[in-house]
Design an enzyme around this catalytic site. Structure first.
Site, short mmCIF file in Angstrom:
data_model
loop_
_atom_site.label_atom_id
_atom_site.label_comp_id
_atom_site.label_asym_id
_atom_site.label_seq_id
_atom_site.Cartn_x
_atom_site.Cartn_y
_atom_site.Cartn_z
N HIS A 540 75.14 57.34 61.61
CA HIS A 540 75.32 56.21 60.69
C HIS A 540 76.54 55.38 61.09
O HIS A 540 76.47 54.15 61.19
CB HIS A 540 75.48 56.77 59.28
CG HIS A 540 75.85 55.79 58.22
ND1 HIS A 540 75.04 55.51 57.15
CD2 HIS A 540 76.96 55.01 58.04
CE1 HIS A 540 75.63 54.61 56.37
NE2 HIS A 540 76.80 54.30 56.89
N GLU A 541 77.66 56.05 61.32
CA GLU A 541 78.90 55.34 61.59
C GLU A 541 78.95 54.76 63.00
O GLU A 541 79.28 53.59 63.19
CB GLU A 541 80.11 56.26 61.35
CG GLU A 541 80.19 56.86 59.98
CD GLU A 541 80.27 55.82 58.87
OE1 GLU A 541 80.49 54.63 59.16
OE2 GLU A 541 80.09 56.21 57.70
N GLU A 598 74.48 48.96 54.83
CA GLU A 598 74.41 50.42 54.65
C GLU A 598 72.98 50.92 54.88
O GLU A 598 72.77 51.99 55.44
CB GLU A 598 74.90 50.81 53.26
CG GLU A 598 76.37 50.56 53.01
CD GLU A 598 77.28 51.22 54.02
OE1 GLU A 598 76.90 52.27 54.58
OE2 GLU A 598 78.38 50.69 54.27
#
EC number: 3.4.14.4
Length: 827
Positions: A540-541, A598
């Site tokens: 994700h990051e 997100e």
């Protein structure tokens, strides 16, 4: 507490709740709001004894709320004396800056904080308990007050940092008033304590409709904007800021209307300096009046000035102990930014921060995340410092600092928007993240968009797993990816951090509290939730937030893409839209920007966790790898269902960016069909409504992956091209919550609210300087322990800080009228 008398407001509230339809529910809430405002507590028997409207539990923190302490003793022990001093002053800067969050939340939050701080400075929780019991409170009522106070400290205000929902004390108002006005603090300073109570007591308990959530205009309360501002005002102000090449990150907007009905807007920058002359031409040239589209704009500065003065003083002290020139120059630019109100200076500091590879003590501070701005452009103050265990050589490769926008705790995912942290490296996990970084360029090629939509060059970031020593502000993340400045991310890179001891708190899951899963899935979920989440956070990051290109035309008219050859894969045509000079992702996509991004990052995590190389990096092969994939996907679809807690039907809006993103992913996977995901309403063993989420693991690759691939490509293409209309249509379509079959999400929302668990509160230590030695002060994992940690956080200047906060709040109080008056003024 006994049964409510017939005809009483308790009885009326219960009756309204028993028959509550979606339409009646709001009226029932008003009844209960009046009950609280008149000093009655929530019934001691809870929901089972008194049938409230289901949403009521959103507005209290339960007495049995989970409280955990961050374990950082070993991390701190391994810091050298100089590193401890550097970390200490960075932490002090962060804790001071975090107080600005009170002024960024609600009009009453600074007064509530000041009142609580006075109470507990004069009497610690045990001493105040004796007084409270003597005043007639029960043990349960006093515990409810401690939980409320701990919640205010933990969230830096009286609205939940995750979900933007107000919480109120769960005890009678007149009893709390007795305790406060009879306390030792009131004996010492009767006028001040009574004045604070009179200022914030009613608002502390009020659940008038507009005050239940943060929002803009009629949708809620916010102190980023004056109470008379609407979304149209926010859009106009953003256009003005873009026209002047000013960032909204460190601003607030105040509107006044003259006698002729002409609006006058003040754009106020956060800075130590106000109107006094300054040698800095970068900002002083912008401090003036403007006419823009028939409205008057005045750019001023000096917001939070005395608070930022204390931040700057601590950063100056930290500079003395900087380990290298990058850190020294970084801090110098941050000082310049906070002194002058310059985001450009903060960007320069961020450049030095990116270049500071693998520091022993890591830090980042400023107006960072925009989740809680209803328009999505203004940043909440954050500050952090992290420390690694020890210097490592190149072969060990376990030194990677980082930051990330997103926090996911225990299946429910939260957002990072705090103010300050100090942490130490987790060597084993950092080594895995470094291997992921080394594979990043190859893995980016696996993402489902053409190469032209990816950055021209992947700028290898730091990526470290760290244990938090300090994280000041309204919430603690599990991971971070910053800076958020698009121009820096596109051309100079970013850093990633996974916060290991926060994740350890998140991993602690009790089987009996696991909702909405099949019994056969629960043991597997508990076993693999932690490892699968490590994989998801890393992807994700690093490859979610770290991927994708924005198509931009600069101020000279030059494009960063080939207009002739780059084709939109969704239309088959040449690129028709892009970002103009001065436009950013946040300013262009505004209210959906955070959640959309997100969602894109979460989707990247789900998509790439299917890649065997990724799972091998994290040490998973064969059946274990398949279990990690299954639990990661299962966790996401469950989170999508849990997300319904953060949707407000009355306003048709989402209150939490990450949870909206997970609901959108759930919708995409449900839409894929073929039985990949199903949600079935059931009746629980307690006779109350329940539900079960099922994921067919045999169809993840055959059905789930193609659906996610199509969705991800559309997300990225619309983002790259700055197609706001297309992006809104796509995202808001999936984010819509209705009661249409087969899922009937509005009905499911009632079940989610009925079964929800409150998020944990986290107790953090303090550092204290004794001569030249920095000591670590730790506290018990309880509401009382959390309160003690804050009571001892500002030993030298606590009363001064409370006075500063209340003076700043009072100076701007005219901008927020009473709820009824403000609403009628906007009708």
């Amino acid at each position: 507490m006994g049964e409510p008398e017939a005809g009483s407001e308790f009885a009326n509230g219960a009756a309204a709740a028993e028959e509550a339809t979606e339409v009646q529910r709001s009226k029932a809430m008003e009844v209960w709001g009046r009950v609280l405002a008149k000093g009655r507590a929530f019934p001691a028997g809870g929901l089972e004894l008194y049938p409230w409207p289901m949403a009521d539990t959103q507005y209290i923190l339960p007495n049995d709320i989970g409280v955990s302490s961050l374990d950082c003793r070993e991390a701190f022990r391994l810091l050298s004396p100089t590193e401890r001093l550097y970390a200490h002053h960075l932490s002090r800067a962060a804790w001071y800056g975090g107080l600005a969050v009170l002024l960024q939340t609600s009009p009453e939050a600074p007064y509530i904080y000041a009142l609580l701080s006075r109470l507990f400075r004069a009497q610690d929780p045990d001493q105040l308990r004796q007084h409270a019991l003597a005043e007639g409170l029960t043990e349960e009522e006093y515990q409810a007050f401690l939980v409320y106070a701990a919640g205010v400290y933990s969230n830096m205000g009286n609205y939940k940092s995750f979900g933007d929902t107000k919480f109120v004390p769960n005890l009678p108002k007149e009893k709390l008033e007795q305790v406060i006005l009879g306390s030792e603090a009131a004996q010492q300073h009767p006028e001040e304590v009574r004045g604070l109570w009179q200022t914030c007591g009613e608002l502390m308990f009020s659940l008038e409709p507009r005050l239940r959530h943060l929002g803009l205009g009629k949708e809620g309360i916010t102190t980023y904007f004056s109470g008379n501002c609407t979304m149209e005002d926010a859009k106009l102000a953003q256009d003005f800021l873009d026209s002047q090449n000013l960032s909204a990150y460190n601003t607030r907007l105040f509107k006044e209307v003259d006698g002729e009905g002409k609006p006058h807007y003040e754009v106020r920058l956060a800075s130590v300096l106000g109107s006094e002359p300054s040698l800095d031409s970068e900002m002083t040239s912008k401090l003036k009046s403007y006419e823009f589209r028939g409205s008057s704009f005045q750019v001023t500065r000096g917001d939070y000035a005395p608070i930022l003065q204390k931040v700057v003083e601590q950063l100056e002290k930290a500079k003395v102990y900087a380990a290298n020139s990058h850190q020294g120059q970084m801090l110098a630019q941050y000082i310049e930014s906070f002194t002058q109100g310059s985001i450009e200076a903060h960007k320069r500091g961020s450049r030095f921060w990116i270049q500071d590879k693998g520091p022993i003590v890591e830090s980042y501070i400023g107006f960072i995340e925009s989740y809680r701005d209803p328009f999505g452009s203004r940043g909440e103050f954050e500050g952090n410092s992290l420390g690694e265990e020890e210097p490592l050589d190149v072969e060990e490769s376990e030194h990677l600092p980082a930051k990330a926008r997103e926090i996911s705790l225990g299946g429910e995912h939260a957002a990072c928007w705090g103010s300050g942290f100090v942490a130490v490296v987790n060597k084993a996990m950092s080594a895995k993240f470094e291997r992921l970084v080394a594979s990043a360029e190859q893995l980016l090629k696996e993402l489902p968009w053409p190469p032209a939509f990816e950055k021209d060059k992947f700028l290898t970031p730091d990526f470290t797993s760290l244990d938090v020593l300090t994280f000041a502000g309204s919430g603690i993340p599990a991971g971070i990816n910053i800076p958020n400045y698009d121009d820096l991310r596109q051309t100079e890179g970013f850093k990633n951090v996974s916060l290991g001891n926060v994740l350890a708190v998140a991993y602690a899951t009790q089987r009996e509290k696991l909702t909405f899963l099949e019994e056969d899935d629960k043991d597997l979920y508990i076993l693999w939730k932690g490892p699968s989440f490590d994989v998801q956070v890393g992807l994700h990051e690093l490859l979610g937030h770290g991927s994708g290109k924005l198509f931009v035309q600069d101020e000279k008219g030059a494009f960063n893409f080939d207009q002739e050859t780059v084709i939109n894969p969704e239309t088959g045509e040449q690129i028709q839209s892009w970002y103009q000079s001065g436009e950013t992702w946040d300013s262009k996509f505004s209210t959906i920007a955070s959640s959309y991004e997100e969602c894109r990052a979460e989707s990247v995590g789900l998509y790439l966790c299917l890649h065997p190389e990724v799972l091998e990096i994290f040490g998973f092969e064969g059946a274990d790898a398949e279990d990690v994939i299954y639990v990661n996907w299962l966790n996401m679809v469950r989170a999508g269902l849990l997300a319904l807690e953060f949707y407000t039907p009355e306003a048709s809006n989402w209150r939490q960016a990450h949870m909206q993103a997970r609901f959108v992913i759930l919708r995409v996977l449900l839409e894929a069909g073929e039985g990949l995901v199903t949600i079935t309403p059931t009746t629980g063993s307690d006779g109350r409504p329940d539900a079960r989420v099922r994921l067919d693991r045999s169809k993840i690759r055959s059905v789930g992956k193609p659906a996610l691939e199509r969705f991800l490509r559309r997300l990225q293409v619309l983002k790259s091209t700055g197609d706001v209309a297309g992006g809104r249509a796509l995202y808001e379509g999936y984010a819509a919550v209705t009661d249409a079959p087969p899922e009937c999400f509005l009905t499911l929302r009632d079940t989610v609210l009925l079964r929800k668990e409150s998020r944990k509160l986290i107790v953090q230590p303090n550092t204290r300087l004794e001569d030249s030695d920095v000591q670590l002060l730790e506290y018990e994992a309880s509401a009382a322990g959390l309160i003690r940690s804050f009571s001892e956080r500002f030993p030298e200047d606590g009363p001064e800080l409370e006075e500063i906060l209340t003076q700043l709040a009072t100076a701007d109080a005219r901008f927020w009228k009473g709820p009824s008056e403000a609403l009628s003024g906007q009708a």
